[in-house]
Design a protein around this motif. Sequence first.
Motif, PDB file in Angstrom:
ATOM      1  N   GLY A  68      32.865  19.607  65.571  1.00 49.86           N
ATOM      2  CA  GLY A  68      33.043  19.680  64.319  1.00 49.86           C
ATOM      3  C   GLY A  68      32.768  17.973  64.164  1.00 49.86           C
ATOM      4  O   GLY A  68      33.562  17.649  62.784  1.00 49.86           O
ATOM      5  N   LEU A  69      33.044  16.690  64.496  1.00 48.77           N
ATOM      6  CA  LEU A  69      32.927  15.507  64.061  1.00 48.77           C
ATOM      7  C   LEU A  69      32.371  14.687  63.096  1.00 48.77           C
ATOM      8  O   LEU A  69      31.017  15.608  63.054  1.00 48.77           O
ATOM      9  N   ARG A  70      33.439  14.227  62.238  1.00 47.20           N
ATOM     10  CA  ARG A  70      33.260  13.438  61.042  1.00 47.20           C
ATOM     11  C   ARG A  70      33.470  12.242  60.577  1.00 47.20           C
ATOM     12  O   ARG A  70      34.499  12.238  61.071  1.00 47.20           O
ATOM     13  N   VAL A  71      32.405  11.931  61.079  1.00 48.56           N
ATOM     14  CA  VAL A  71      33.460   9.965  61.031  1.00 48.56           C
ATOM     15  C   VAL A  71      33.244   9.797  59.636  1.00 48.56           C
ATOM     16  O   VAL A  71      32.622  10.049  58.749  1.00 48.56           O
ATOM     17  N   GLU A  72      33.461   8.525  59.729  1.00 49.27           N
ATOM     18  CA  GLU A  72      34.496   8.150  58.588  1.00 49.27           C
ATOM     19  C   GLU A  72      33.947   6.616  57.925  1.00 49.27           C
ATOM     20  O   GLU A  72      33.764   6.195  56.735  1.00 49.27           O
ATOM     21  N   THR A  73      33.246   5.446  58.679  1.00 47.61           N
ATOM     22  CA  THR A  73      32.765   3.800  58.495  1.00 47.61           C
ATOM     23  C   THR A  73      31.099   4.321  58.986  1.00 47.61           C
ATOM     24  O   THR A  73      31.033   5.338  59.955  1.00 47.61           O
ATOM     25  N   PRO A  74      31.006   3.682  58.063  1.00 52.05           N
ATOM     26  CA  PRO A  74      29.175   2.972  59.112  1.00 52.05           C
ATOM     27  C   PRO A  74      29.601   2.838  60.458  1.00 52.05           C
ATOM     28  O   PRO A  74      27.933   2.641  60.620  1.00 52.05           O
ATOM     29  N   GLU A  75      30.492   1.942  61.200  1.00 46.40           N
ATOM     30  CA  GLU A  75      30.411   1.561  62.101  1.00 46.40           C
ATOM     31  C   GLU A  75      30.507   2.158  62.956  1.00 46.40           C
ATOM     32  O   GLU A  75      29.673   2.632  64.700  1.00 46.40           O
ATOM     33  N   ASP A  76      31.326   3.667  63.193  1.00 48.43           N
ATOM     34  CA  ASP A  76      31.475   4.402  63.686  1.00 48.43           C
ATOM     35  C   ASP A  76      30.420   5.621  62.806  1.00 48.43           C
ATOM     36  O   ASP A  76      30.222   6.042  64.978  1.00 48.43           O
ATOM     37  N   ALA A  77      30.065   5.867  62.296  1.00 47.04           N
ATOM     38  CA  ALA A  77      28.621   6.321  62.001  1.00 47.04           C
ATOM     39  C   ALA A  77      27.742   6.055  63.232  1.00 47.04           C
ATOM     40  O   ALA A  77      26.834   7.125  63.935  1.00 47.04           O
ATOM     41  N   ARG A  78      27.537   4.867  63.658  1.00 44.81           N
ATOM     42  CA  ARG A  78      26.072   4.088  64.142  1.00 44.81           C
ATOM     43  C   ARG A  78      26.574   3.823  65.402  1.00 44.81           C
ATOM     44  O   ARG A  78      25.704   4.445  66.418  1.00 44.81           O
ATOM     45  N   ALA A  79      28.245   3.943  65.835  1.00 43.86           N
ATOM     46  CA  ALA A  79      27.961   4.110  67.257  1.00 43.86           C
ATOM     47  C   ALA A  79      27.986   5.768  67.214  1.00 43.86           C
ATOM     48  O   ALA A  79      27.572   5.482  68.637  1.00 43.86           O
ATOM     49  N   GLN A  80      28.100   6.321  67.027  1.00 49.88           N
ATOM     50  CA  GLN A  80      28.267   8.245  67.135  1.00 49.88           C
ATOM     51  C   GLN A  80      26.650   7.814  67.841  1.00 49.88           C
ATOM     52  O   GLN A  80      26.473   9.042  68.447  1.00 49.88           O
ATOM     53  N   MET A  81      26.116   7.855  66.051  1.00 45.46           N
ATOM     54  CA  MET A  81      24.731   7.823  66.523  1.00 45.46           C
ATOM     55  C   MET A  81      23.445   7.432  67.778  1.00 45.46           C
ATOM     56  O   MET A  81      22.766   8.052  68.188  1.00 45.46           O
TER      57      MET A  81
END
Length: 236
Positions: A68-81
């Motif tokens: 259920g990971l929900r990322v909070e910053t664009p940087e984290d989102a790009r890393a997860q993507m």
Amino acid sequence: MQSQTFSYSDGVDEFIGHLVWDETQRGPAPCVLIAPAFGGLSDFERARAAELAALGYVALAVDYYGNGLRVETPEDARAQMAAVSSDRRVLARRMRAAVDAARDLPQVDADRIAAMGYCLGGKAVLDLARTGADIRACIPLHGVYDAPNFNNKPFKASVLVLHGWDDPLAPPDALRALAEELSLYCTDWQVLGFGSTGHAFTNPKAQDQAGGMMFNERSSKRAWTALIGFLQSTLA
């Protein structure tokens, strides 16, 4: 209306999705999977699930990151993507696990399943269809169209691509390449393109006009109307 967290597994990782259905519905109902944008499962996808459930579908907003990971910053989102996109076979496996989990639900008609996805979720549902998964419809909304690192199988799904023509993440050449791919592997596909429309056009929080990521209320409404019509046709 009933809603709950919904846990499932692909045999390797655990996932936590969000399930919504109308408990007054008589008999099993068609199911729509919703793959989220690169931020992970959020209130936006939960709201779409509630809207679909109100129309008589069982809606499952899926988790393709795990736990259920929900990322909070664009940087984290790009890393997860980047991590989930590094081996698209893994992304496809996770999407197939969500289909299998939905198919086992007693309130779901196992023969009538569709998958829709936003942004990275659009890539996820296309990869699901590319595996030859037994779903009836695949609907990427402002998706990403690059080819996966596995060989396509013939699509069983009908495909509706809902596309912002000015999307910087999916320029005309990328859309053309997807069309050529679909012509080879899918017997029933269509593209609905929206002019003066960029990436993330369905999300009211998208407000980066300079970056080409901007909510467009008109295109969003038209896309939703087309999506609902497509679901009615393919899941009838």
